[in-house]
Design an enzyme around this catalytic site. Sequence first.
Site, PDB file in Angstrom:
ATOM      1  N   THR A 370       0.912  -1.141   0.000  1.00 31.28           N
ATOM      2  CA  THR A 370       0.000   0.000   0.000  1.00 31.28           C
ATOM      3  C   THR A 370       0.945   1.182   0.000  1.00 31.28           C
ATOM      4  OG1 THR A 370      -1.648  -1.175   1.286  1.00 31.28           O
ATOM      5  CG2 THR A 370      -1.669   1.211   1.511  1.00 31.28           C
ATOM      6  N   GLY A 463      -0.928  -3.106   5.905  1.00 30.02           N
ATOM      7  CA  GLY A 463      -2.058  -3.926   6.338  1.00 30.02           C
ATOM      8  C   GLY A 463      -2.544  -3.459   7.692  1.00 30.02           C
TER       9      GLY A 463
HETATM   10  O1  DON Z   1      -7.041  -1.804   2.996  1.00 25.33           O
HETATM   11  C1  DON Z   1      -6.330  -2.491   3.709  1.00 25.33           C
HETATM   12  O2  DON Z   1      -6.345  -2.426   4.916  1.00 25.33           O
HETATM   13  C2  DON Z   1      -5.335  -3.447   3.082  1.00 25.33           C
HETATM   14  N1  DON Z   1      -5.788  -3.874   1.809  1.00 25.33           N
HETATM   15  C3  DON Z   1      -4.028  -2.768   3.000  1.00 25.33           C
HETATM   16  C4  DON Z   1      -2.957  -3.698   2.536  1.00 25.33           C
HETATM   17  C5  DON Z   1      -1.631  -3.179   2.880  1.00 25.33           C
HETATM   18  O3  DON Z   1      -1.461  -2.162   3.497  1.00 25.33           O
HETATM   19  C6  DON Z   1      -0.484  -3.940   2.487  1.00 25.33           C
HETATM   20  N2  DON Z   1       0.688  -3.100   2.772  1.00 25.33           N
HETATM   21  N3  DON Z   1       1.704  -2.989   3.021  1.00 25.33           N
END
Ligand code: DON
Length: 561
Positions: A370, A463
């Site tokens: 992300t 995440g």
């Molecule tokens: O929206 C969410 O919470 C997840 N799909 C985010 C995923 C994520 O941050 C992966 N990152 N490093």
Amino acid sequence: MFSKSKSALVFSCLLLSISVLQAQVKAKNGMVVSTSSVASDVGVDILKKGGNAIDAAVATAFALAVTHPSAGNIGGGGFLVYMTNQGDVTTFDFREKAPLKATDDMYLDEDGNLIRMENHLTIKAIGVPGTVAGLYKSHQKYGKLPWADLVQPAVDLAQNGFTMNWTLYGAAQRFREMDADSFMGQYFSNSNGEVTQPGENWKQEALGKTLAAIRDKGHDGFYKGEVAKKIADYMKENGGLISKQDLAKYEAIERTPLKGTYKDYEIYSMPPPSSGGVALLEMMNLMELADFEEIEFNSTAYVHLVAEAMRRAFADRAEHLGDPDFNPDMPIDRLISKEHAKQRFAEIDMEKASVSDSSKFGQLYDGESTTHFSVMDKDGNAVSLTYTLEFGYGSRLGSNELGFIFNNEMGDFNPVPGITTSRGQIGTKPNLIQPEKRMLSSMTPTIVAKDGKPYLVIGSPGGRTIINTVFQTVLNVLEFDMEIHKAIEVMKIHHQWLPDRIMYEKDLLSPDTRKALEGMGHTLIDRSRLGVLMGIRYDEENGVLVGASDSSSGEGKASGY
Ligand code: DON
């Protein structure tokens, strides 16, 4: 140093080495902090041309879709928090939606068991993308410069190319090894069909064309017409669910921000379908009840207290949160109230770890990519934007004709109705799959205000760790008076209720503290790092913006002027 009493010598040494490594950047007139130096510079150019924070955010987001394709995107979704220098705050929700044909058992086999990775690495894992709609809507309402001028830098980067870096090259090699003929196996190719080498110019012609359609036709350039038809054709040919109707129906939503307070500060963050704002405010309310005259930063008591706050906020998250348009009765006001914090605080035993009740709920698997960026313009308006494809490079699927990567965000829904395990699955109702529902997110783009004006702009990928790394960074600045780069770099922990354990950043928590925490009943597990935070703080004394990009982001940059 960062407690009201004295910190340990070891810790001071660590901080010293960090401050040598990672300097903060100061600027008078405007700043963009993102995980791609090229994209940060694109945003600052827009500010220099007279664009406001929204304009710069739009341009930076499109540029990241070209230069940071593991998470920067037009095939995913996210959230934007906007605060003006007048103290007005709003948010844009451009989270992906389940397609009309989605069902709550779509990832289950005949026996009702989850088919491994079916909700993550197949075409059915793709949610209806929201990014273009969100950027367009925020610009329509609050932007200043013409839309086309904001998309053009990304078109240029895709069509004329930019310099391949080692991070992208590493990914290119991994995808080649996995399957050289796949979309991702070819994604990083040069005109000879070979992987573009570090230092070489890398062009993305198909992506350039898609971006040009968005530049010329705005929202409809993606959700209607040629691009939409190609997306729907690709889905049909490959067994995907997203149709032309899904695309035509997609709308970003402007939502009222969640507002909380910490002492004299106001905190604005994202409401559901993000769980980030609710959990952040709940934890900050809990921290307000703590006595930081007595509790040193990074001490056993500090880690214990912070972990117990996280445990409780994540339990509430699992029980209650989902898409507000499908869950009108979520008790959000209660969860972010000072009263709820008092009740939760009273449950915390400062001598002993609580136990997460795994018979009730469980956890979701989270992906690994992300990206967040923070913007402030010369007038003091601020944007905090986090968007994602879910995994790094999302579903790893895309159409060669369109040149962008589709998300795998459907994996953020609870995949098996009613079945919750302590090992990694949750089945509670608010976040079950339904057509057109938005999946619950942890993204936590946040703006803290002081005296009614933007003071701290912050966010992170990671995440579920997002909520906790943003929480600790905010606490570091507001409670421990840390400068922004230190607040970002210092030790972070993560507890998400289940599994019942504390993750901590390796080497940044002393062996004595770890031992003491284990003695209190905590289970500990190390991680090399948590979060990739991108932040700006307004230094009111000197009238300057101070920005820092997490040193764990190789290509990141705080760019200001
Ligand atoms: O929206 C969410 O919470 C997840 N799909 C985010 C995923 C994520 O941050 C992966 N990152 N490093």
